[in-house]
Write an enzyme that holds these catalytic residues in place. Structure first.
Site, short mmCIF file in Angstrom:
data_model
loop_
_atom_site.label_atom_id
_atom_site.label_comp_id
_atom_site.label_asym_id
_atom_site.label_seq_id
_atom_site.Cartn_x
_atom_site.Cartn_y
_atom_site.Cartn_z
N ASP A 1 43.88 69.46 -8.05
CA ASP A 1 42.48 69.36 -7.68
C ASP A 1 41.87 70.72 -7.30
O ASP A 1 42.58 71.63 -6.85
CB ASP A 1 42.32 68.42 -6.47
CG ASP A 1 42.54 66.96 -6.83
OD1 ASP A 1 42.97 66.67 -7.96
OD2 ASP A 1 42.28 66.11 -5.95
N HIS B 1 47.01 70.77 -5.25
CA HIS B 1 45.78 71.56 -5.36
C HIS B 1 46.09 72.92 -5.98
O HIS B 1 47.02 73.60 -5.55
CB HIS B 1 45.15 71.75 -3.99
CG HIS B 1 44.64 70.46 -3.40
ND1 HIS B 1 45.48 69.52 -2.83
CD2 HIS B 1 43.39 69.94 -3.33
CE1 HIS B 1 44.76 68.48 -2.44
NE2 HIS B 1 43.48 68.71 -2.71
ZN LIG Z 1 39.23 68.11 -3.82
#
Ligand SMILES: [Zn+2]
Length: 218
Positions: free
Chosen positions: A20, A166
């Site tokens: 992400d 992430h």
């Molecule tokens: Zn996010």
């Protein structure tokens, strides 16, 4: 969050890594190397600003056969803003993904995994499944240590799981090292690393097989 998908039953020995808040000019290419060496695919839920800043990285992700999903444009909590505003933000992200990569996204991961009835309705009307993950306690963005990321992911890295990490914002080197280890372990364990859309397709296929294999007693 009624409609959020965290894992896909029936997808067999396959698993979906997701990343992400990117793309990032350093960390995203490192992930591409890891997955290229493993012969695996992943899914990247990208944001508007980094996509605009690093369009070449967006295209490199797609060129390697990975999937790009919608994670909104500006990372608002979609449940805390006006539904019309939420729709505009998500549509703006889709338009950017299509403009930069040439392909429309097929998935939505709401920022903070925050979703309510309005988010469900938005996703439904745009044709997006809402994508969650099984390793939600990992919090890799806080740089809790490679061992911590590994320990809080391994128990949830099961057949059909969607794993969340992430690659955007800040120092993501711990995430990269943890993912390198997990990819090696799961590949050695016979897992196929696939995109989220591929995972969903495998689950749907197994369901339709089960349906057609049902004996007809009548
Ligand atoms: Zn996010």
């Amino acid at each position: 969050m009624a409609g959020m998908i965290h894992a896909v039953p029936g997808a067999g020995r396959s698993i979906a890594f997701t990343f992400d808040d990117g793309p990032h000019p350093v960390y995203t290419p490192e992930l591409l190397d890891i997955f290229r060496q493993a012969g695996g695919k992943a899914t990247f839920f990208m944001l508007g600003e980094p996509m605009t800043a690093h369009p070449d990285t967006v295209r490199a992700v797609l060129a390697d056969g990975h999937e790009i999903g919608n994670h909104s444009y500006a990372h608002p909590n979609l449940t805390e803003i006006d539904p019309a505003e939420a729709r505009r933000d998500v549509e703006r992200a889709s338009e950017l993904i299509e403009r930069v990569s040439g392909r429309k996204p097929a998935l939505l991961r709401p920022p903070y995994l925050a979703a309510n009835d309005a988010t469900d309705e938005l996703a439904r009307s745009l044709g997006f499944p809402l994508i969650g993950a099984t390793n939600l306690g990992t919090r890799d963005w806080e740089q809790p240590g490679v061992e911590h990321i590994l320990a809080l992911t391994r128990p949830f890295a099961n057949e059909g799981a969607i794993l969340l990490f992430h690659d955007g914002f800040g120092d993501r080197s711990q995430t990269i090292e943890a993912v390198r280890t997990l990819v090696r372990e799961l590949s050695a364990d016979g897992f196929e690393l696939v995109t989220v859309s591929e995972l969903l397709a495998r689950g749907a296929l197994s369901q339709s097989h089960q349906a057609s294999e049902k004996p007809n007693f009548l």
